[in-house]
Design a protein around this motif. Structure first.
Motif, PDB file in Angstrom:
ATOM      1  N   ASP A 101      -0.912  -2.689   2.692  1.00 44.69           N
ATOM      2  CA  ASP A 101      -0.114  -3.519   3.583  1.00 44.69           C
ATOM      3  C   ASP A 101       1.204  -3.863   2.915  1.00 44.69           C
ATOM      4  OD1 ASP A 101      -0.374  -5.865   1.944  1.00 44.69           O
ATOM      5  OD2 ASP A 101      -2.358  -6.228   2.806  1.00 44.69           O
ATOM      6  N   ALA A 102       2.084  -4.494   3.683  1.00 42.44           N
ATOM      7  CA  ALA A 102       3.426  -4.830   3.219  1.00 42.44           C
ATOM      8  C   ALA A 102       3.570  -6.310   2.900  1.00 42.44           C
ATOM      9  CB  ALA A 102       4.471  -4.421   4.259  1.00 42.44           C
ATOM     10  N   GLY A 103       2.454  -6.993   2.734  1.00 40.49           N
ATOM     11  CA  GLY A 103       2.495  -8.431   2.484  1.00 40.49           C
ATOM     12  C   GLY A 103       2.805  -8.780   1.050  1.00 40.49           C
ATOM     13  N   PRO A 104       2.708 -10.060   0.712  1.00 42.30           N
ATOM     14  CA  PRO A 104       2.990 -10.511  -0.652  1.00 42.30           C
ATOM     15  C   PRO A 104       1.853 -10.238  -1.627  1.00 42.30           C
ATOM     16  CG  PRO A 104       2.338 -12.367   0.713  1.00 42.30           C
ATOM     17  CD  PRO A 104       2.408 -11.178   1.630  1.00 42.30           C
ATOM     18  N   THR A 161      -3.645  -4.436  -6.249  1.00 43.67           N
ATOM     19  CA  THR A 161      -2.232  -4.548  -5.907  1.00 43.67           C
ATOM     20  C   THR A 161      -1.648  -3.157  -5.674  1.00 43.67           C
ATOM     21  OG1 THR A 161      -2.014  -6.555  -7.232  1.00 43.67           O
ATOM     22  CG2 THR A 161       0.015  -5.400  -6.678  1.00 43.67           C
ATOM     23  N   ARG A 162      -0.930  -2.994  -4.564  1.00 47.72           N
ATOM     24  CA  ARG A 162      -0.290  -1.708  -4.276  1.00 47.72           C
ATOM     25  C   ARG A 162       0.836  -1.480  -5.273  1.00 47.72           C
ATOM     26  NH1 ARG A 162       3.517   0.385  -0.199  1.00 47.72           N
ATOM     27  NH2 ARG A 162       4.118  -1.775   0.234  1.00 47.72           N
ATOM     28  N   PRO A 163       1.000  -0.250  -5.790  1.00 49.75           N
ATOM     29  CA  PRO A 163       2.033  -0.001  -6.802  1.00 49.75           C
ATOM     30  C   PRO A 163       3.428  -0.473  -6.398  1.00 49.75           C
ATOM     31  CG  PRO A 163       0.580   1.886  -6.631  1.00 49.75           C
ATOM     32  CD  PRO A 163       0.180   0.947  -5.539  1.00 49.75           C
ATOM     33  N   SER A 164       3.768  -0.336  -5.137  1.00 50.82           N
ATOM     34  CA  SER A 164       5.104  -0.740  -4.691  1.00 50.82           C
ATOM     35  C   SER A 164       5.119  -2.124  -4.064  1.00 50.82           C
ATOM     36  CB  SER A 164       5.646   0.291  -3.684  1.00 50.82           C
ATOM     37  OG  SER A 164       4.748   0.452  -2.593  1.00 50.82           O
ATOM     38  N   GLY A 165       4.072  -2.886  -4.260  1.00 52.11           N
ATOM     39  CA  GLY A 165       4.011  -4.242  -3.730  1.00 52.11           C
ATOM     40  C   GLY A 165       3.057  -4.354  -2.559  1.00 52.11           C
ATOM     41  N   GLY A 166       2.488  -5.541  -2.375  1.00 47.86           N
ATOM     42  CA  GLY A 166       1.517  -5.738  -1.315  1.00 47.86           C
ATOM     43  C   GLY A 166       0.100  -5.578  -1.826  1.00 47.86           C
TER      44      GLY A 166
END
Length: 458
Positions: A390-393, A441-446
């Motif tokens: 996802d694109a969240g924090p 944690t997603r590598p590019s954030g989220g």
């Protein structure tokens, strides 16, 4: 187990020390006695060769010559030393007529106190190291005053025997300690087997298997505990089943009025343009709450079905096709990427439950985390790994366990339309398939939700 091992090591060490003391003292004493006898015999042979047999006693007037010691002038002391019987002695020396005679040994290597003691008429021995060799020096006095005979005997054989004995005793102590550890492990396993069974059943109950029971009710030690535990588990199972039935009944009862309200709201929204401006905003808020209410009822029905013992139905499912359809359908766009090696993976699964897992994860990303950034399917882990980004924090580490509990939300989830049951349902359904789920944690954030399922290639 450690206690058994230490006890065995202690007993074997004591036995080894006692054995070492007794055997080493006995072997040393025997070696010293043997060396003393050999040296005394050689001294007697030397004396006989030098002085000959004692003179017999003559008439009283010649009594002064009875038993006199008169050396044979034709006998060489060195030749006598050479002709002595062969023994294990390394060197032979004799102090005679204030002169040292020897073949191989050096009289200077003999301790002064040993020479003095023997010349004074007392047999004695000393341990020496001569030329790097450990020897036993033995001295015996001879009949002529001031004359003494010395030999030293190598102790290499005795040292080797004692070294072998020491190694054997140490090895026996170690082996005994290992046997003690093995016996302790066996004893502890047998003694703690009922507690291990209790731990296993308690863990099963904690993971949701409320029908797990202990089979130790007839055990004389744990029978009371087993019966109490089984009674508690049975009461808990009945309580959960009753709560599930209640939630299911309430949810079913709410479906009819809910459908009426949803249809009515849909009719009102179709005529939204005809509504006064002051009414439009409350209608939109009411529509959002009705949609949230609908999701709550659906989630409650799903949970009550699981709590009520619904076993579902298993069928062979192509995971790539199911994930692609569920994820893309929920997101309303193509978000699924399937690795080539995962295209043929299949799973014995409950199709409805598995679709709900994917749909809930994508819906959670869409509604609470800025949108779904992608769903991946690849081979690995237990068989197949499904990731939802996802694109969240992101989700704080302290919240990553709590979000899978009922009505549990992370601190960053906000006050969206969810009710905190979607991820709890996901965790239950993944567990039903013998899989695992975790949040990273997603590598590019989220956030990245990782689901592993036991799939195989067909």
């Amino acid at each position: 187990m450690v206690a058994y091992g230490l006890l065995a090591l202690g007993l074997s060490s004591v036995l080894a020390l006692v054995t070492w003391g007794v055997v080493s003292d006995y072997l040393t004493e025997q070696r010293e006695s043997s060396a003393m006898v050999e040296t005394a015999d050689n001294a007697a042979a030397f004396h006989y060769g030098l002085f000959g047999a004692p003179q017999p006693c003559r008439p009283v007037r010649e009594q002064a010559e009875c038993g006199s010691l008169t050396p044979d002038p034709e006998v060489s002391v060195t030749d006598l030393l050479t002709s002595l019987p062969s023994t294990d002695a390394a060197a032979s020396m004799v102090y005679y007529d204030d002169t040292w005679y020897s073949l191989t040994g050096k009289p200077s290597d003999l301790p002064v106190d040993l020479v003095t003691e023997v010349r004074n008429g007392t047999a004695a021995d000393r341990r020496l190291t001569v030329g790097g060799q450990h020897v036993l020096a033995v001295g015996v006095p001879m009949k002529q005053p001031g004359t003494a005979f010395f030999e030293w005997h190598p102790l290499a054989s005795l040292d080797g025997t004692l070294r072998t004995l020491k190694i054997t005793l140490v090895a026996a102590a170690i082996v005994t300690a290992m046997i003690g550890l093995a016996v302790g492990r066996l004893a502890s396993t047998l003694a703690l087997r009922p507690l291990a069974a209790l731990t296993k059943v308690a863990d099963a109950v904690a993971r949701g298997r409320l029908d797990a029971r202990l089979e130790a009710e007839n055990d004389r030690d744990l029978g009371g505990l087993a019966r109490s535990f089984n009674q508690t588990a049975a009461d808990l199972e009945r309580r959960v089943a009753a709560d599930a039935r209640f939630a299911g009944d309430v949810s079913h009862e709410l479906r009819t009025p809910l459908m009426t309200m949803l249809n009515s709201m849909q009719l009102i929204q179709n005529h939204r343009a005809e509504l006064p401006a002051a009414v439009r905003e409350p209608v939109e808020l009411l529509g959002d709450d009705l949609d949230r209410f609908r999701r709550l009822v659906i989630d409650l029905l799903e949970i009550s079905r699981d709590d009520g013992g619904d076993q579902g139905s298993r069928e062979i499912v192509r995971i790539a096709d199911l994930v692609r359809a569920a994820a893309d359908g929920t997101a309303g766009r193509e978000v699924t990427t399937v690795a080539p090696e995962a295209e043929g993976l299949t799973l014995q699964a409950d199709k409805r439950r598995l679709e709900r897992v994917i749909a809930n994860l994508v819906e959670n990303a869409e509604d609470h985390a800025g949108g779904c950034k992608g769903v991946g399917v690849e081979a690995g882990g237990l068989g197949v790994i499904i990731t939802v980004d996802d694109a969240g924090p992101g989700i704080a580490p302290e919240d990553r366990e709590r979000i899978f509990q009922r009505f549990g939300r992370g601190e960053t989830s906000g006050r969206g339309r969810g009710v905190g049951l979607g991820l709890a349902i996901v965790a239950r359904h993944v567990q039903w398939h013998q899989g695992t789920i975790q949040v990273t944690t997603r590598p590019s954030g989220g956030a990245r939700f990782v689901v592993e399922l036991p799939a195989k290639i067909t």
